[in-house]
Design an enzyme around this catalytic site. Structure first.
Site, PDB file in Angstrom:
ATOM      1  N   GLY A  12       0.818  -1.213   0.000  1.00  0.00           N
ATOM      2  CA  GLY A  12       0.000   0.000   0.000  1.00  0.00           C
ATOM      3  C   GLY A  12       0.847   1.255   0.000  1.00  0.00           C
ATOM      4  N   VAL A  63      -2.791  -7.749  -2.108  1.00  0.00           N
ATOM      5  CA  VAL A  63      -2.113  -8.528  -1.054  1.00  0.00           C
ATOM      6  C   VAL A  63      -2.914  -9.763  -0.650  1.00  0.00           C
ATOM      7  CG1 VAL A  63      -0.732  -6.633  -0.099  1.00  0.00           C
ATOM      8  CG2 VAL A  63      -3.055  -7.039   0.794  1.00  0.00           C
ATOM      9  N   ASN A  89       1.217  -2.399   5.321  1.00  0.00           N
ATOM     10  CA  ASN A  89       0.461  -1.153   5.505  1.00  0.00           C
ATOM     11  C   ASN A  89      -0.850  -1.141   4.718  1.00  0.00           C
ATOM     12  OD1 ASN A  89       0.204   2.014   5.744  1.00  0.00           O
ATOM     13  ND2 ASN A  89       0.261   1.542   3.549  1.00  0.00           N
ATOM     14  N   SER A 141      -4.223  -0.472  13.954  1.00  0.00           N
ATOM     15  CA  SER A 141      -5.077   0.705  14.137  1.00  0.00           C
ATOM     16  C   SER A 141      -5.458   0.812  15.603  1.00  0.00           C
ATOM     17  CB  SER A 141      -6.355   0.575  13.309  1.00  0.00           C
ATOM     18  OG  SER A 141      -7.249   1.630  13.623  1.00  0.00           O
ATOM     19  N   TYR A 154     -13.377  -4.581  10.456  1.00  0.00           N
ATOM     20  CA  TYR A 154     -12.038  -3.996  10.270  1.00  0.00           C
ATOM     21  C   TYR A 154     -11.266  -4.006  11.600  1.00  0.00           C
ATOM     22  CZ  TYR A 154      -8.804   0.034   9.668  1.00  0.00           C
ATOM     23  OH  TYR A 154      -7.712   0.880   9.634  1.00  0.00           O
ATOM     24  N   ALA A 156     -11.755  -5.968  14.099  1.00  0.00           N
ATOM     25  CA  ALA A 156     -11.428  -7.362  14.424  1.00  0.00           C
ATOM     26  C   ALA A 156     -10.182  -7.808  13.664  1.00  0.00           C
ATOM     27  CB  ALA A 156     -12.607  -8.270  14.075  1.00  0.00           C
ATOM     28  N   LYS A 158      -7.762  -5.861  12.561  1.00  0.00           N
ATOM     29  CA  LYS A 158      -6.582  -5.162  13.098  1.00  0.00           C
ATOM     30  C   LYS A 158      -6.197  -5.744  14.455  1.00  0.00           C
ATOM     31  CE  LYS A 158      -5.885  -2.105   9.773  1.00  0.00           C
ATOM     32  NZ  LYS A 158      -4.659  -2.145   8.952  1.00  0.00           N
TER      33      LYS A 158
HETATM   34  N1  LIG Z   1      -6.166   6.844   7.735  1.00  0.00           N
HETATM   35  C1  LIG Z   1      -6.493   6.513   8.968  1.00  0.00           C
HETATM   36  O1  LIG Z   1      -7.157   7.268   9.682  1.00  0.00           O
HETATM   37  C2  LIG Z   1      -6.015   5.202   9.553  1.00  0.00           C
HETATM   38  C3  LIG Z   1      -6.236   4.983  10.912  1.00  0.00           C
HETATM   39  C4  LIG Z   1      -5.816   3.804  11.471  1.00  0.00           C
HETATM   40  C5  LIG Z   1      -5.165   2.847  10.687  1.00  0.00           C
HETATM   41  N2  LIG Z   1      -4.959   3.099   9.372  1.00  0.00           N
HETATM   42  C6  LIG Z   1      -4.282   2.052   8.594  1.00  0.00           C
HETATM   43  O2  LIG Z   1      -3.142   2.602   7.964  1.00  0.00           O
HETATM   44  C7  LIG Z   1      -2.897   1.911   6.737  1.00  0.00           C
HETATM   45  C8  LIG Z   1      -2.804   2.919   5.611  1.00  0.00           C
HETATM   46  O3  LIG Z   1      -4.025   3.624   5.531  1.00  0.00           O
HETATM   47  P1  LIG Z   1      -4.230   4.932   4.635  1.00  0.00           P
HETATM   48  O4  LIG Z   1      -5.203   5.772   5.350  1.00  0.00           O
HETATM   49  O5  LIG Z   1      -2.923   5.486   4.220  1.00  0.00           O
HETATM   50  O6  LIG Z   1      -4.999   4.253   3.378  1.00  0.00           O
HETATM   51  P2  LIG Z   1      -5.188   4.755   1.883  1.00  0.00           P
HETATM   52  O7  LIG Z   1      -6.458   4.145   1.387  1.00  0.00           O
HETATM   53  O8  LIG Z   1      -5.044   6.208   1.775  1.00  0.00           O
HETATM   54  O9  LIG Z   1      -3.981   4.035   1.140  1.00  0.00           O
HETATM   55  C9  LIG Z   1      -3.923   2.619   1.121  1.00  0.00           C
HETATM   56  C10 LIG Z   1      -3.029   2.141   0.009  1.00  0.00           C
HETATM   57  O10 LIG Z   1      -3.123   0.707   0.032  1.00  0.00           O
HETATM   58  C11 LIG Z   1      -3.435   0.221  -1.272  1.00  0.00           C
HETATM   59  N3  LIG Z   1      -4.236  -0.996  -1.147  1.00  0.00           N
HETATM   60  C12 LIG Z   1      -5.506  -1.098  -0.682  1.00  0.00           C
HETATM   61  N4  LIG Z   1      -5.920  -2.363  -0.737  1.00  0.00           N
HETATM   62  C13 LIG Z   1      -4.877  -3.081  -1.246  1.00  0.00           C
HETATM   63  C14 LIG Z   1      -4.696  -4.449  -1.541  1.00  0.00           C
HETATM   64  N5  LIG Z   1      -5.678  -5.342  -1.351  1.00  0.00           N
HETATM   65  N6  LIG Z   1      -3.502  -4.855  -2.032  1.00  0.00           N
HETATM   66  C15 LIG Z   1      -2.521  -3.961  -2.259  1.00  0.00           C
HETATM   67  N7  LIG Z   1      -2.644  -2.654  -1.992  1.00  0.00           N
HETATM   68  C16 LIG Z   1      -3.809  -2.220  -1.499  1.00  0.00           C
HETATM   69  C17 LIG Z   1      -4.208   1.357  -1.938  1.00  0.00           C
HETATM   70  O11 LIG Z   1      -4.173   1.275  -3.359  1.00  0.00           O
HETATM   71  C18 LIG Z   1      -3.479   2.584  -1.378  1.00  0.00           C
HETATM   72  O12 LIG Z   1      -2.345   2.918  -2.161  1.00  0.00           O
HETATM   73  C19 LIG Z   1      -4.054   0.926   6.568  1.00  0.00           C
HETATM   74  O13 LIG Z   1      -3.658  -0.354   7.006  1.00  0.00           O
HETATM   75  C20 LIG Z   1      -5.120   1.484   7.464  1.00  0.00           C
HETATM   76  O14 LIG Z   1      -5.995   0.489   7.902  1.00  0.00           O
HETATM   77  C21 LIG Z   1      -5.367   4.249   8.779  1.00  0.00           C
END
Ligand SMILES: NC(=O)c1ccc[n+]([C@@H]2O[C@H](COP(=O)([O-])OP(=O)(O)OC[C@H]3O[C@@H](n4cnc5c(N)ncnc54)[C@H](O)[C@@H]3O)[C@@H](O)[C@H]2O)c1
Length: 253
Positions: A12, A63, A89, A141, A154, A156, A158
């Site tokens: 990601g 993934v 990620n 998360s 989600y 669960a 994490k």
């Molecule tokens: N943004 C938030 O508030 C937040 C809070 C807690 C945790 N997170 C976690 O942080 C991580 C990043 O989140 P973000 O907000 O930057 O997300 P985002 O959606 O902005 O970016 C996610 C990236 O992952 C890629 N992706 C999604 N599904 C995929 C898959 N099946 N295979 C390969 N690539 C894939 C997408 O194309 C994108 O480039 C995630 O694991 C998310 O759960 C985010």
């Protein structure tokens, strides 16, 4: 070993938090392989990361697709370099009250957020064990630690990632492979923008989240790059199985 001869996989890495992690690791001298569902986004990140003078290769894959992950990891090992750090990620969610969801949505959330990391661990960790060294950093998360309404499945997943990280940390410690989880709080990323939507409700929801954060702001993608770089570094060689919240003090657990 200096990071100049080390390779990282960031899933990601195309946008949001993964993009910031990719740019930071490249800046610290890591060669980086980005695994992303959207290769066009990842190519933009890669172009910027290459300005640090390192090799950055993009693999367009899901993934959740075990065969694709296996093939990509084999290619990284051969063409980019021996993987020192794996950053899981990639994540995805579609918020909804659990009782209003159906199992096809649960399956998709589980496939990306839980099965995906299992696939990458299974493909990458044997190489690390064989070399008696490596790091895995799993982006979980704070939702896993305290729960979040509309994100039950989600959360669960994490929570599962955190428990998996600890269990694997115990299994692989003897091989000097160290695993830790980082828990973001609400962060300004494309994922958050799609969750919030637009209009007055989005502003209200965002304001309410910020009021719950002692540091009085949302996270920015760059807030996570430093902890990931640290956990990948030699300075973190005695840290494994830990869960670290980076959320402006939102949850002090
Ligand atoms: N943004 C938030 O508030 C937040 C809070 C807690 C945790 N997170 C976690 O942080 C991580 C990043 O989140 P973000 O907000 O930057 O997300 P985002 O959606 O902005 O970016 C996610 C990236 O992952 C890629 N992706 C999604 N599904 C995929 C898959 N099946 N295979 C390969 N690539 C894939 C997408 O194309 C994108 O480039 C995630 O694991 C998310 O759960 C985010």
């Amino acid at each position: 070993m200096s990071s100049t001869s080390r390779t990282a996989i960031v899933t990601g890495g195309g946008q949001g938090i993964g993009r910031a992690i990719t740019l930071r690791l490249a800046n610290e001298g890591y060669n980086v392989a980005i695994f992303d569902l959207k290769p066009e986004l990842a190519e933009d990140t890669a172009a910027e990361a290459r300005a640090s003078g390192v090799t950055v290769k993009v693999y367009g894959l899901d993934v959740a697709d075990e065969a694709a992950v296996n093939a990509a990891v084999a290619d990284v090992e051969e063409k980019v370099g021996p993987v020192w750090v794996l950053v899981n990620n990639a994540g995805w969610d579609k918020p909804a009250m659990f009782l209003q969801t159906e199992s096809d949505l649960w399956d998709k959330i589980i496939a990306i957020n839980l099965r995906g990391p299992l696939n990458t661990h299974k493909a990458v960790c044997p190489h690390m064990v064989g070399r008696k060294g490596g790091r895995v950093i799993n982006i979980a998360s704070d939702a896993a630690r305290v729960g979040t309404s509309t994100e039950a499945v989600y959360s669960a997943c994490k929570g599962g990632v955190i428990a998996f990280t600890k269990s694997m940390a115990r299994e692989l410690a003897r091989s000097n492979v160290l695993l830790n989880a980082v828990c973001p709080g609400p962060t300004n990323t494309p994922m958050m923008a799609s969750v919030l939507g637009t209009g007055e409700d989005a502003v209200k929801w965002k304001d309410a989240m910020v009021r719950g954060i002692p540091l009085r702001r949302m996270g920015e993608p760059e807030d996570y790059a430093g902890i990931v770089a640290f956990l990948a570094s030699d300075d973190a060689g005695f840290i494994t199985g830990q869960t670290i919240s980076v959320s402006g003090g939102m949850n002090m657990i």
